[in-house]
Design an enzyme around this catalytic site. Structure first.
Site, PDB file in Angstrom:
ATOM      1  CE  LYS A   1      -2.928   0.644   3.602  1.00 26.51           C
ATOM      2  NZ  LYS A   1      -2.902   1.985   4.208  1.00 26.51           N
TER       3      LYS A   1
ATOM      4  NE  ARG B   1       6.205   6.570   0.783  1.00 25.00           N
ATOM      5  CZ  ARG B   1       5.293   6.381   1.751  1.00 25.00           C
ATOM      6  NH1 ARG B   1       4.192   5.685   1.504  1.00 25.00           N
ATOM      7  NH2 ARG B   1       5.480   6.883   2.963  1.00 25.00           N
TER       8      ARG B   1
ATOM      9  CB  SER C   1       5.170  10.197  11.360  1.00 29.82           C
ATOM     10  OG  SER C   1       4.279  10.215  10.264  1.00 29.82           O
TER      11      SER C   1
ATOM     12  CG  ASP D   1       0.848   0.112   9.261  1.00 29.90           C
ATOM     13  OD1 ASP D   1       0.435   0.953  10.079  1.00 29.90           O
ATOM     14  OD2 ASP D   1       1.248   0.415   8.122  1.00 29.90           O
TER      15      ASP D   1
ATOM     16  CE  LYS E   1      -0.091   4.203  12.937  1.00 25.03           C
ATOM     17  NZ  LYS E   1       0.627   4.968  11.910  1.00 25.03           N
TER      18      LYS E   1
ATOM     19  NE  ARG F   1      -4.821  -0.172  13.190  1.00 24.44           N
ATOM     20  CZ  ARG F   1      -4.203  -0.027  12.041  1.00 24.44           C
ATOM     21  NH1 ARG F   1      -2.877   0.055  12.005  1.00 24.44           N
ATOM     22  NH2 ARG F   1      -4.881   0.022  10.911  1.00 24.44           N
TER      23      ARG F   1
HETATM   24  C1  S3P Z   1       2.634   4.858   6.199  1.00 29.33           C
HETATM   25  C2  S3P Z   1       3.236   5.185   7.380  1.00 29.33           C
HETATM   26  C3  S3P Z   1       2.758   4.754   8.701  1.00 29.33           C
HETATM   27  C4  S3P Z   1       1.783   3.606   8.585  1.00 29.33           C
HETATM   28  C5  S3P Z   1       0.773   3.827   7.507  1.00 29.33           C
HETATM   29  C6  S3P Z   1       1.447   3.971   6.171  1.00 29.33           C
HETATM   30  C7  S3P Z   1       3.177   5.376   4.943  1.00 29.33           C
HETATM   31  O1  S3P Z   1       2.119   5.819   9.337  1.00 29.33           O
HETATM   32  O2  S3P Z   1       1.125   3.403   9.825  1.00 29.33           O
HETATM   33  O3  S3P Z   1      -0.135   2.739   7.445  1.00 29.33           O
HETATM   34  O4  S3P Z   1       2.830   4.843   3.868  1.00 29.33           O
HETATM   35  O5  S3P Z   1       3.969   6.319   5.002  1.00 29.33           O
HETATM   36  P1  S3P Z   1       2.943   6.911  10.193  1.00 29.33           P
HETATM   37  O6  S3P Z   1       3.989   7.408   9.321  1.00 29.33           O
HETATM   38  O7  S3P Z   1       1.974   7.982  10.564  1.00 29.33           O
HETATM   39  O8  S3P Z   1       3.440   6.147  11.383  1.00 29.33           O
END
Ligand code: S3P
Length: 442
Positions: A27, A32, A173, A321, A348, A352
């Site tokens: 995903k 991206r 993040s 995740d 999230k 969770r």
């Molecule tokens: C993601 C980053 C994560 C993840 C999300 C997807 C991404 O979140 O939990 O499902 O694609 O950059 P955070 O960056 O907020 O931790």
């Protein structure tokens, strides 16, 4: 919530998981590919794209911004990149559904455009914190309004230009980092971002593949704008976050052996394997030959007795995740599993920690939720009814718990599984999970 369909999973216990499986595309990388392919020069061809609702929301929004994207066959995209300055004002608000990644990354991409835009989403997304991106983007010169609570709708106004900043992220993040890197492509000067712990680096890797080197040193990530991106081919690996349900399911269900093909093994994503292995899981990694894109491999997982552990805090962002699935593994392990330093789980797609704690205790497991984690004492799942609260990963995690429960497990609130894992029910059923789906108009 997607429309007014209520979906419930009903699991009969006693199954085992076997077979060779390929879970859908990653995903994070799918988002991206669309975002960066769109602003590159030339045609970007993508294979293995995740045709789940979240990534499709990014795709639909990008089309509204004037980017031609064809879908010639399943999992394939042909993105006719418009270049850094080629996006056009959208005809209306961009609806990003359930997808936090889409909203935060689009905030970064759209912050430096010469047109206004508005980002909205479903009930869950409209409750999620957005100041973590709008505040640093504001320091770069962007003008983005949120509600008083710091939530969407995000109203982005055009500004004269952005400037690079040095920014130390208070939370680890990848979404914030990526939003700032995207804005940095449009900014004058250097954008430097410090991450307090390593997070997924798909944006950095893809930018480099598109001809924009990103330097990484001592926790600082740096991009120099403005840049030109050049199209390339992007191969999206199978999503380790989706593979995680089968890693846990096969680990806990006696007589299981599952082989997962083509799974993305980016080091910033494989915390789930390390945590399961520390718990005693039998997972063998066979790396695929090195190709052009991110590393992939075959994972073979066999049933094994698990033991509770203290999860090292530095692994938290690398498995962020996968905790709903890991909590199910912990509930089947001998002894206690303790997680700390994971307050991010509270913001999230659902809270969770709370939603998993409720479901685990409804199934007879002893849990002690904490502000930043949880303590789980391994035991035996009873049958029962739990609620996933519209959180895809929680729905799929409890489906795996059903394999080893002492009675049937019913899971309400499963409609959002298609956001990340279209075809989950069919794939899991084919592997041996006895799962029925009940759909009701609410
Ligand atoms: C993601 C980053 C994560 C993840 C999300 C997807 C991404 O979140 O939990 O499902 O694609 O950059 P955070 O960056 O907020 O931790």
């Amino acid at each position: 919530m997607s429309g007014s369909i209520e979906r419930r999973f009903c699991i009969q216990p006693g199954g085992q998981l076997t077979g060779h499986l390929r879970v859908p595309g990653d995903k994070s990388i799918s988002h991206r590919a669309v975002l960066l392919g769109a602003i590159a020069q030339g045609v970007t061809e993508v294979e293995g794209f995740l045709e789940g609702d979240d990534a499709l929301a990014t795709l639909a929004a990008m089309r509204q911004l004037g980017v031609p994207i064809e879908r010639p066959s399943e999992g394939a995209l042909r993105i006719d990149g418009v270049g850094l300055k080629g996006l056009q004002a959208p005809p209306g608000p961009l609806d990003l559904g359930n997808s936090g990644t889409s909203m935060r990354l689009f905030a970064g991409l759209l912050a430096g455009q010469s047109f206004a835009s508005e980002l909205i989403g479903d009930g869950s997304l409209m409750r999620r914190p957005m100041r973590r991106v709008t505040d640093p983007l504001g320091l770069m010169g962007a003008s983005i309004a949120t509600t008083n609570e710091g939530t969407a709708p995000l109203r982005i106004s055009p500004v004269k230009g952005l400037k690079g900043i040095d920014y130390e992220m208070p939370v680890a993040s990848a979404q914030v980092k990526s939003a700032l890197l995207l804005a940095g492509l449009y900014a004058e000067g250097i954008t430097r971002i410090h991450e307090p712990a390593i997070t997924r680096d798909h944006t950095e890797q893809m930018l480099s593949a598109l001809g924009c080197p990103v330097s990484q040193q001592g926790g600082w990530i740096e991009v120099k704008g403005p840049v030109t991106l050049t199209s390339t081919r992007i191969q999206v690996p199978a999503d380790i976050s989706s593979a995680a349900f089968f890693l846990v399911g096969a680990s806990i269900a006696p007589n299981s052996t599952v082989v997962l093909e083509g799974v993305g093994l980016n080091p910033s994503r494989i915390g789930v394997i390390e945590i399961l292995q520390r718990m005693g899981a039998d997972i063998v990694i066979d790396p695929d030959p090195v190709g052009e894109g991110e590393p992939t491999g075959q994972l073979t997982v066999r049933h094994a007795p698990l033991r509770g552990i203290e999860i090292p805090v530095e692994l938290v962002p690398l498995a962020i995740d996968e905790f709903p699935a890991l909590f199910v593994a912990a509930a089947c392990a001998e002894g206690e599993t303790v997680l700390r330093g994971a307050e991010e789980l509270r913001v999230k797609e659902s809270d969770r920690i709370a939603v998993m704690a409720n479901g685990l205790s409804a199934l007879g497991i002893d849990v002690e939720p904490q502000a930043d984690g949880i303590r789980i004492t391994g035991g035996r799942f009873s049958g029962g009814r739990v609620h996933a609260r519209g959180d895809h990963r929680i729905a799929m995690s409890f489906a795996m718990a059903g394999l080893v429960a002492s009675g049937p497990v019913d899971i309400d609130g499963c409609a959002e599984v298609d956001t990340s894992f279209p075809g989950f029910v069919e794939l899991a059923r084919g592997a041996g999970l006895e799962i029925e789906v009940i759909e009701e108009q609410s």
